[in-house]
Write an enzyme that holds these catalytic residues in place. Structure first.
Site, PDB file in Angstrom:
ATOM      1  N   CYS A 170       0.801  -1.226   0.000  1.00 34.16           N
ATOM      2  CA  CYS A 170       0.000   0.000   0.000  1.00 34.16           C
ATOM      3  C   CYS A 170       0.833   1.273   0.000  1.00 34.16           C
ATOM      4  O   CYS A 170       0.262   2.370  -0.048  1.00 34.16           O
ATOM      5  CB  CYS A 170      -0.958  -0.008   1.182  1.00 34.16           C
ATOM      6  N   HIS A 310      -2.495   8.386   5.984  1.00 31.93           N
ATOM      7  CA  HIS A 310      -2.857   7.113   5.376  1.00 31.93           C
ATOM      8  C   HIS A 310      -4.311   6.825   5.726  1.00 31.93           C
ATOM      9  O   HIS A 310      -5.103   6.476   4.862  1.00 31.93           O
ATOM     10  CB  HIS A 310      -1.930   6.007   5.880  1.00 31.93           C
ATOM     11  N   GLU A 321      -0.773   5.667  13.341  1.00 34.29           N
ATOM     12  CA  GLU A 321      -0.454   6.940  12.687  1.00 34.29           C
ATOM     13  C   GLU A 321      -0.497   8.110  13.655  1.00 34.29           C
ATOM     14  O   GLU A 321       0.372   8.988  13.635  1.00 34.29           O
ATOM     15  CB  GLU A 321      -1.453   7.213  11.562  1.00 34.29           C
ATOM     16  N   LYS A 342      -9.311   8.634   2.111  1.00 36.71           N
ATOM     17  CA  LYS A 342      -9.871   7.286   1.952  1.00 36.71           C
ATOM     18  C   LYS A 342     -11.311   7.233   2.435  1.00 36.71           C
ATOM     19  O   LYS A 342     -12.057   6.325   2.060  1.00 36.71           O
ATOM     20  CB  LYS A 342      -9.015   6.262   2.706  1.00 36.71           C
ATOM     21  N   HIS A 347      -9.760   2.764  -0.420  1.00 33.08           N
ATOM     22  CA  HIS A 347      -8.342   2.388  -0.358  1.00 33.08           C
ATOM     23  C   HIS A 347      -7.996   1.573  -1.600  1.00 33.08           C
ATOM     24  O   HIS A 347      -8.323   0.394  -1.696  1.00 33.08           O
ATOM     25  CB  HIS A 347      -8.097   1.575   0.909  1.00 33.08           C
ATOM     26  N   PHE A 406       1.102  -3.351   4.297  1.00 32.54           N
ATOM     27  CA  PHE A 406       1.390  -4.692   4.780  1.00 32.54           C
ATOM     28  C   PHE A 406       2.837  -5.059   4.448  1.00 32.54           C
ATOM     29  O   PHE A 406       3.355  -4.710   3.381  1.00 32.54           O
ATOM     30  CB  PHE A 406       0.454  -5.705   4.127  1.00 32.54           C
TER      31      PHE A 406
END
Length: 423
Positions: A170, A310, A321, A342, A347, A406
């Protein structure tokens, strides 16, 4: 020797609810959402049945039937967005030595939709254990290797320099643009066409995220399903799309009187070397990436006007975050607006980092901070200013945008106004 600075001079965004940079900006600045029930296939067997789909057809953007047949949907996103970004930049790539024009494409999952569709054909809908290859399309190899994305974009823009695919989950989008900026900065190329594309809304992707319960099971109101930083959040909403940019040396851009959206002032990436999907609560690796990106930009935390998060909408990411922003920005974190787009466009895995760079550059362009949609019930552990529901007018001259993926990937980029002076 004078340091080469990197200008972002062309941009295109193909995102859910906003095909084209103007429509994209209108959507996110108005706080509207593009999430809906999945229409690409029957989602009834799955836990999560919502997504942010883009109303995109490559044929309507000038691709020939043969090109559309040859390319996976993600590759079509990439080719169209890259070509439009070049047009937007006003750069005459034909007047530059081809080997001085490079391409970098970010993608987390490559040709997922093409592979998924072809497997259904050669396996007769999953009935055959031993698939019959004779039913596969002749260009199946292009679906198998993500490098075909870079080749397609390079052919489309006439770039004969470095052509690379970056696939870091990502963070692929932000890492691809960061890599492209470094090639311009070091003088390896004159122009980089850089961006990312993913089209992951397929049964196989949905099944994978269902298995680890990363996507939201909220189906009653799809437009309100993505809730970053909200206390009721329960997973992200899958999306798709692309964003591409033209990157060139700043002085060169000024000489041709190009419109400069922003300077790519700093970039860094780190890994937590910890867990494939888990995150440490203290956000140390993201904080380190932020610290290094700011140092490269020769900026202090107090210089950051807006943080494009994010903000996936999972419990652990949003808390991770928040901790990273506090660790890297100190007390300034509490005075800095933070938001997640998002909440509006979902996403899109590897593509989202590039789409978020576009949002950051446009926030600078219009001096507007886009909101975090669907943020009604703040999580006490997420206690920063997340710009709930409504956009905010304010001077935006420096943006920090971050990505988390990830595998433990943590990336940060600093965009700055091109007129700033560097001591």
């Amino acid at each position: 020797m004078t340091e080469r600075r990197v200008a972002l001079t062309g941009m295109e965004v193909l995102a859910p609810g906003g095909l084209g940079r103007a429509e994209f900006w209108r959507l996110i600045s108005e706080g509207r959402t593009a999430t809906r029930g999945i229409t690409f296939f029957d989602p009834a067997p799955f836990r999560s049945r919502v997504a942010a789909e883009a109303d995109f057809c490559g044929l309507e953007y000038g691709l020939s039937p043969q090109e559309a047949r040859r390319m996976d949907r993600a590759a079509q996103f990439a080719v169209v967005a890259a070509g439009n970004a070049v047009d937007d930049s006003g750069a005459d790539l034909g007047g530059i030595a081809p080997h001085r024009v490079g391409v970098v494409v970010g993608s987390a999952v490559g040709a997922t939709m093409g592979l998924d569709e072809e497997y259904r054909v050669v396996s007769d809908g999953g009935r055959l254990d031993l698939v019959d290859h004779r039913y596969a399309v002749p260009h199946l190899y292009n679906f198998l290797v993500p490098s075909s994305f870079a080749a397609e974009v390079a052919w489309a823009v006439g770039g004969e320099g470095p052509a690379t695919v970056v696939s870091t989950g990502c963070t692929s989008g932000i890492d691809a643009v960061g890599y492209g900026a470094e090639l311009v900065r070091e003088g390896s190329v004159d122009v980089m066409v850089a961006g990312a594309a993913d089209a992951p809304i397929s049964p196989i992707t949905l099944a994978c995220f269902d298995a680890i319960k990363a996507t939201t099971p909220r189906t009653d109101a799809p437009e309100r399903a993505s809730r970053p930083f909200d206390g009721t959040r329960n997973g992200f909403v899958l999306g798709e799309g692309a964003a591409f940019f033209v990157l060139e040396e700043l002085e060169s851009a000024r000489r041709r009187d190009a419109h400069v959206y922003a300077e790519i002032a700093g970039y860094a990436t780190r890994s937590n070397a910890y867990h494939m999907t888990g995150l440490r609560r203290d956000g140390a690796e993201m904080a380190e990436a932020i610290r290094v990106a700011l140092a490269e930009a020769r900026m202090n935390p107090e210089d950051v006007d807006y943080v494009n998060a994010h903000g996936s909408g999972t419990k652990q990411n949003d808390r991770h975050e928040t901790a990273a922003f506090k660790k890297s920005l100190g007390e300034h974190a509490f005075r800095t607006p933070v938001s997640s787009i998002k909440s509006m466009v979902g996403h899109s895995l590897g593509a989202i980092g590039a789409i978020e760079i576009a949002a950051s550059a446009l926030a600078m362009e219009y001096d507007v901070v886009p909101p975090t949609a669907n943020l009604h019930t703040p999580d006490p552990e997420c206690d920063l200013d997340y710009v709930p529901l409504t956009a905010r007018d304010q001077l935006v001259d420096a943006v920090l945008t971050v990505g988390s993926g990830f595998g433990g990937f943590q990336s940060a980029m600093v965009l700055a106004g091109p007129e700033r002076s560097i001591v």
